[in-house]
Design a protein around this motif. Structure first.
Motif, mmCIF file in Angstrom:
data_model
loop_
_atom_site.group_PDB
_atom_site.id
_atom_site.type_symbol
_atom_site.label_atom_id
_atom_site.label_comp_id
_atom_site.label_asym_id
_atom_site.label_seq_id
_atom_site.Cartn_x
_atom_site.Cartn_y
_atom_site.Cartn_z
ATOM 1 N N HIS A 163 0.841 -1.197 0.000
ATOM 2 C CA HIS A 163 0.000 0.000 0.000
ATOM 3 C C HIS A 163 0.876 1.247 0.000
ATOM 4 C CE1 HIS A 163 -3.710 -2.250 0.770
ATOM 5 N NE2 HIS A 163 -2.920 -3.047 1.460
ATOM 6 N N TYR A 164 0.518 2.191 -0.858
ATOM 7 C CA TYR A 164 1.277 3.430 -1.037
ATOM 8 C C TYR A 164 0.516 4.599 -0.414
ATOM 9 C CZ TYR A 164 3.702 7.237 -3.459
ATOM 10 O OH TYR A 164 4.422 8.365 -3.755
ATOM 11 N N ASN A 165 1.219 5.415 0.381
ATOM 12 C CA ASN A 165 0.657 6.638 0.952
ATOM 13 C C ASN A 165 1.680 7.750 0.798
ATOM 14 O OD1 ASN A 165 -1.982 5.891 2.365
ATOM 15 N ND2 ASN A 165 -0.560 4.309 3.045
ATOM 16 N N SER A 166 1.183 8.942 0.419
ATOM 17 C CA SER A 166 2.077 10.082 0.253
ATOM 18 C C SER A 166 1.285 11.377 0.420
ATOM 19 C CB SER A 166 2.721 10.052 -1.131
ATOM 20 O OG SER A 166 3.582 11.162 -1.299
ATOM 21 N N ASN A 167 1.985 12.421 0.844
ATOM 22 C CA ASN A 167 1.344 13.731 0.975
ATOM 23 C C ASN A 167 1.512 14.568 -0.294
ATOM 24 O OD1 ASN A 167 4.094 14.208 1.296
ATOM 25 N ND2 ASN A 167 3.781 15.861 2.779
ATOM 26 N N VAL A 168 2.208 14.026 -1.309
ATOM 27 C CA VAL A 168 2.408 14.746 -2.573
ATOM 28 C C VAL A 168 2.215 13.788 -3.749
ATOM 29 C CG1 VAL A 168 4.018 16.434 -1.575
ATOM 30 C CG2 VAL A 168 4.913 14.334 -2.569
ATOM 31 N N THR A 169 2.063 14.353 -4.932
ATOM 32 C CA THR A 169 1.937 13.554 -6.151
ATOM 33 C C THR A 169 3.309 13.012 -6.543
ATOM 34 O OG1 THR A 169 0.144 15.008 -6.845
ATOM 35 C CG2 THR A 169 1.135 13.615 -8.536
ATOM 36 N N SER A 170 3.301 11.801 -7.050
ATOM 37 C CA SER A 170 4.563 11.189 -7.479
ATOM 38 C C SER A 170 4.490 10.853 -8.959
ATOM 39 C CB SER A 170 4.845 9.921 -6.684
ATOM 40 O OG SER A 170 3.941 8.913 -7.051
ATOM 41 N N ARG A 171 5.637 10.614 -9.539
ATOM 42 C CA ARG A 171 5.716 10.111 -10.903
ATOM 43 C C ARG A 171 6.923 9.191 -10.997
ATOM 44 N NH1 ARG A 171 7.684 15.228 -14.517
ATOM 45 N NH2 ARG A 171 8.685 16.341 -12.843
ATOM 46 N N SER A 172 7.023 8.516 -12.117
ATOM 47 C CA SER A 172 8.137 7.578 -12.345
ATOM 48 C C SER A 172 8.292 6.583 -11.198
ATOM 49 C CB SER A 172 9.445 8.342 -12.571
ATOM 50 O OG SER A 172 9.345 9.155 -13.704
ATOM 51 N N GLY A 173 7.173 6.076 -10.731
ATOM 52 C CA GLY A 173 7.216 5.075 -9.659
ATOM 53 C C GLY A 173 7.737 3.749 -10.163
ATOM 54 N N ALA A 174 8.500 3.093 -9.336
ATOM 55 C CA ALA A 174 9.033 1.766 -9.669
ATOM 56 C C ALA A 174 8.977 0.897 -8.417
ATOM 57 C CB ALA A 174 10.465 1.869 -10.169
ATOM 58 N N ALA A 175 8.731 -0.378 -8.613
ATOM 59 C CA ALA A 175 8.708 -1.332 -7.496
ATOM 60 C C ALA A 175 9.156 -2.692 -8.009
ATOM 61 C CB ALA A 175 7.312 -1.426 -6.899
#
Length: 184
Positions: A163-175
């Protein structure tokens, strides 16, 4: 060196040995040169084969994805488990048959503003906070990332999610997620 029994002295050193014949500890002479290496002995019997400690394995990944706050990370299968014990049920749920598993994962994303993200694995819907990843940036457009490892045990089939949580928008996510089923 010669041993003189009548005087109980070794010929060159003149030490007395308290034993009736030379014992080899107090009355020996200087050490000679080492002899040649002996021939190698026969090979012993082959032992019983060991148990394979990894019974199944699979990998999953995400690349150049926009991770959404409050949602599981979407994945695709990298290498499928041929036994079917580890499989992606849909793009966010990894199904694990009963047993013991070792799970290693890594996550990264470019945060568009200064901020943080947290990834929390869950087993059967229960979050495993201590095995989570937390990353923070102090500037915009900086890559944040981390990795963690956990062991899971289940007496029945179970579902693993990140599960992903963040207070800002992200891009170029990788896992990347690696799952190994271990011998009991």
């Amino acid at each position: 060196m010669r041993w003189d029994q009548s005087s109980q002295k070794s010929g060159e050193e003149g030490r007395r040995c308290p034993r009736p014949r030379p014992c080899g500890c107090c009355c020996r002479g200087p050490q000679g040169e080492q002899g040649p290496q002996g021939e190698r002995g026969p090979q012993g019997e082959t032992g019983q084969p060991g148990e394979n400690s990894v019974l199944a394995a699979a990998s999953f990944f995400a690349f150049e994805r926009r991770f959404e706050n409050g949602k599981p990370i979407p994945l695709v299968t990298g290498m499928a488990d041929e036994t079917g014990q580890i499989r992606l049920v849909d793009e966010t749920r990894i199904q694990l048959e009963q047993g013991r598993y070792a799970v290693w994962y890594t996550v990264s994303a470019v945060l568009e503003k200064e901020g943080y993200f947290q990834v929390t694995p869950s087993q059967q819907g229960s979050p495993r906070l201590v095995y989570g990843v937390y990353a923070k940036t102090a500037a915009p457009l900086v890559t944040a990332g981390g990795a963690n490892f956990l062991l899971l045990t289940g007496t029945e089939p179970m579902v693993l999610r990140l599960h992903y949580n963040s207070n800002v928008t992200s891009r170029s996510g990788a896992a990347s997620v690696m799952v190994w089923k271990l011998a009991e």
